[in-house]
Design a protein around this motif. Structure first.
Motif, PDB file in Angstrom:
ATOM      1  N   SER A   1      -4.611   4.989  -4.459  1.00  0.00           N
ATOM      2  CA  SER A   1      -4.067   3.827  -3.759  1.00  0.00           C
ATOM      3  C   SER A   1      -5.067   3.232  -2.785  1.00  0.00           C
ATOM      4  N   SER A   2      -6.326   3.539  -2.959  1.00  0.00           N
ATOM      5  CA  SER A   2      -7.334   3.048  -2.007  1.00  0.00           C
ATOM      6  C   SER A   2      -7.429   1.522  -2.084  1.00  0.00           C
ATOM      7  N   ALA A   3      -7.877   0.927  -0.978  1.00  0.00           N
ATOM      8  CA  ALA A   3      -7.978  -0.531  -0.920  1.00  0.00           C
ATOM      9  C   ALA A   3      -8.898  -1.049  -2.021  1.00  0.00           C
TER      10      ALA A   3
ATOM     11  N   VAL B   1      -7.879  -7.414   4.225  1.00  0.00           N
ATOM     12  CA  VAL B   1      -8.934  -6.597   4.854  1.00  0.00           C
ATOM     13  C   VAL B   1      -8.607  -5.105   4.851  1.00  0.00           C
ATOM     14  N   ALA B   2      -7.316  -4.760   4.826  1.00  0.00           N
ATOM     15  CA  ALA B   2      -6.902  -3.360   4.913  1.00  0.00           C
ATOM     16  C   ALA B   2      -7.534  -2.684   6.122  1.00  0.00           C
TER      17      ALA B   2
ATOM     18  N   TRP C   1       0.844  -1.201   0.000  1.00  0.00           N
ATOM     19  CA  TRP C   1       0.000   0.000   0.000  1.00  0.00           C
ATOM     20  C   TRP C   1       0.885   1.258   0.000  1.00  0.00           C
ATOM     21  N   THR C   2       1.880   1.258   0.878  1.00  0.00           N
ATOM     22  CA  THR C   2       2.769   2.417   0.954  1.00  0.00           C
ATOM     23  C   THR C   2       3.529   2.616  -0.356  1.00  0.00           C
ATOM     24  N   ARG C   3       3.901   1.513  -0.970  1.00  0.00           N
ATOM     25  CA  ARG C   3       4.574   1.600  -2.278  1.00  0.00           C
ATOM     26  C   ARG C   3       3.685   2.305  -3.289  1.00  0.00           C
TER      27      ARG C   3
END
Lengths: 287, 291
Positions: free
Chosen positions: A204-206, A235-236, A41-43
């Protein structure tokens, strides 16, 4: 012998996986974390921040922010500088500029359990209690990265006070991704224009990443040839352990790494804590 | 390309220095320290503890407790288990049993500075205050800075029964007692005769005499200046006595909390006070909560 012959040929061609054996430059930034701590996610957040005009996806993420455990030393050499490199390695003193992502190890354990089923390292029915015992004692496939406590502490202690070290907690990123990405932008020396940050967070949302995973899982080195019925983007959420992790597992994790957890601001709930920690459990966050 | 070909051939034959590519086993014991912290002396002690039939030498200690950076992967593969291996690396999760030797970083600085003169990295009379800046930044040594090296091991393993932490200063002051700890850690019965023998094989005087004989062949001394010695002071406290206040202040400003946690004297707080010891390691070394 065959293994070494293969490695020799790969080294000659530069197609050997980089791991810790690649040249590091002074202007490199490393995105470090234990696996299953929000690194992907951070990437995406950072790639979308740095390349606002690109369509960042699983198809190009390895070129934008290469992963030392899947990319070759040649691929890393060819990445344009200044590079941002993703790694799950334990402390490497050659790395100067560090963005370190940490996540509550009680949630990491649950996420890792699903991930290892996805990778067929364990079967579906593998007992969770046994798995957590493997996780704490370092009997996982990823043992070369050390345990969560070893890996996180090896970076956090050695570099925690450095101006070249940015600590991101997955939980804080979940709570306010815009705020945390703005901190990251400042750290990277990137203009933290609110619109640009907002755009990167949305891209970048789940939900968006889940959609991309569905259509691109065969294109991404970390998901291709693995089970598709268990998603990589899970699940994020944070705090799932409170419902899903058996009490004895919580106690085992806290007994092993309670001190590091407290230092990172994770509250301990179990009665059996490490003798060194005593009874301090009021929320304390390092900043 | 030629160099790469050579490196690849060595890799294929197992002749490459093991380094981080060593395949480790759970029954390996590693003698780990930052360089110039008493590792060679400890190797002498441990090697004579294990092999108590004939006198210990530098060359023999190198064979019995090989260094991860000089011996090949093949050599390690053929070494009988359980192996004892010397390493200077910062934290490595594959080392399950570790004897970690720590020494006051002020003394380490003096020792490393002199060793670099011996190795012709520095010239005689090189200004030490200038050198200390690079020492503190970890630029004088390929194994990280003192604080990174020591800290990475302690952060990862301080509560682990597989880590035996020894201070060089304690080993100097009470060699027998510290060696008994090592023997127990290695599962060796520390009989008085055995301890006595190992200590007698490893005195600074004896090692100095051996160095004169073996310096030309031993890995760490060959091709270095003959008028400077590898076995140097074998004492504690030289840093405090000889370094400038500026140099000492730099070292303490970089690693003060860690030094105090280890019981090393600093100007800002003398020696180990109980309050420091009661706080957790991470709290102490990060001076946390931030003040």
């Amino acid at each position: 012998m065959n293994y070494h012959l293969e490695l020799m040929v790969k080294k000659l061609l530069g197609t050997d996986i980089a791991e810790r054996n690649f040249a590091i430059f002074p202007d490199d930034t490393f995105l470090v974390s234990y696996p299953r701590s929000g690194n992907t996610w951070t990437r995406f957040l950072i790639a979308n921040l740095v390349y606002p005009r690109l369509d960042v996806s699983f198809k190009n993420i390895e070129r934008l922010i290469p992963d030392t455990s899947s990319q070759s030393s040649r691929a890393l050499r060819r990445t344009p500088r200044p590079r941002i490199i993703k790694t799950h390695e334990y402390f490497d003193h050659r790395c100067r500029k560090i963005i370190c992502i940490v996540r509550d190890p009680r949630d990491v354990a649950l996420s890792y359990y699903d991930f290892q089923r996805k990778y067929r390292h364990i079967e579906d029915g593998y007992p969770l209690v046994k798995y957590v015992d493997d996780f704490v004692s370092g009997r996982l496939n990823s043992k070369d990265w050390g345990t969560w406590g070893e890996n996180v502490a090896s970076w956090f202690y050695t570099r925690g006070k450095s101006k070249d070290f940015l600590l991101l907690r997955y939980e804080d990123m979940m709570e306010d991704p815009v705020r945390e990405l703005a901190r990251t932008a400042t750290f990277l020396g990137i203009d933290s224009d609110p619109a640009r940050i907002e755009q990167a967070v949305q891209r970048s949302s789940a939900d968006r990443m889940r959609e991309m995973e569905k259509s691109q899982s065969a294109d991404w080195v970390a998901t291709k040839n693995h089970r598709t019925d268990i998603p990589f983007v899970r699940v994020a959420k944070s705090g799932g352990w409170k419902e899903k992790l058996p009490e004895e597992c919580v106690a085992q994790i806290e007994a092993a790494w309670g001190e590091t957890m407290l230092a990172l601001g994770y509250e301990l709930v179990s009665a059996t804590m490490h003798p060194m920690i005593g009874v301090r459990s009021e929320k304390q966050v390092v900043r | 390309m030629i160099a790469k070909l050579g490196a690849s051939a060595r890799l294929l034959l197992g002749h490459d220095p093991a380094g981080r590519n060593l395949r480790t086993f759970p029954d390996d014991t590693f003698i780990v320290s930052y360089p110039k912290s008493g590792n060679t002396w400890t190797r002498f002690l441990v090697a004579s503890l294990i092999h108590n039939e004939e006198p210990m030498t530098f060359l023999k200690a190198d064979k019995v407790i090989p260094s991860i950076d000089t011996q090949s992967r093949r050599y390690f593969k053929n070494l009988p288990r359980p192996r004892v291996i010397k390493s200077h690396f910062p934290f490595d999760p594959t080392y399950k049993r570790v004897i970690y030797i720590v020494r006051d970083p002020k003394d380490v600085a003096v020792s490393q500075y002199h060793y670099q003169i011996k190795r012709k990295v520095l010239q005689d009379g090189h200004p030490i205050d200038e050198w200390i800046v690079r020492y503190v930044a970890g630029e004088t040594c390929p194994y990280g800075s003192w604080g990174e090296n020591v800290g990475s091991w302690l952060a990862a393993r301080q509560h682990d029964p597989g880590l035996l932490l020894l201070r060089y200063e304690d080993m100097i002051r009470q060699t027998d007692a510290e060696l008994i700890k090592i023997a127990r850690f290695l599962g060796i019965d520390p009989t008085p005769e055995r301890i006595q023998w190992a200590v007698s094989q490893s005195t600074a005087d004896r090692m100095r005499k051996l160095e004169q004989k073996e310096a030309g062949q031993w890995e760490s001394t060959k091709d270095t200046r003959k008028d400077k010695f590898f076995v140097r002071s074998a004492k504690a406290g030289e840093g405090k006595a000889t370094l400038s206040p500026v140099a000492i202040a730099q070292i303490e400003s970089a690693w003060g909390p860690l030094m105090r946690w280890l019981g090393y004297e600093t100007a800002s707080a003398g020696g180990a006070d109980s309050a420091e010891q009661d706080r957790s390691f991470l709290e102490t070394v990060l001076e946390y909560p931030a003040r």
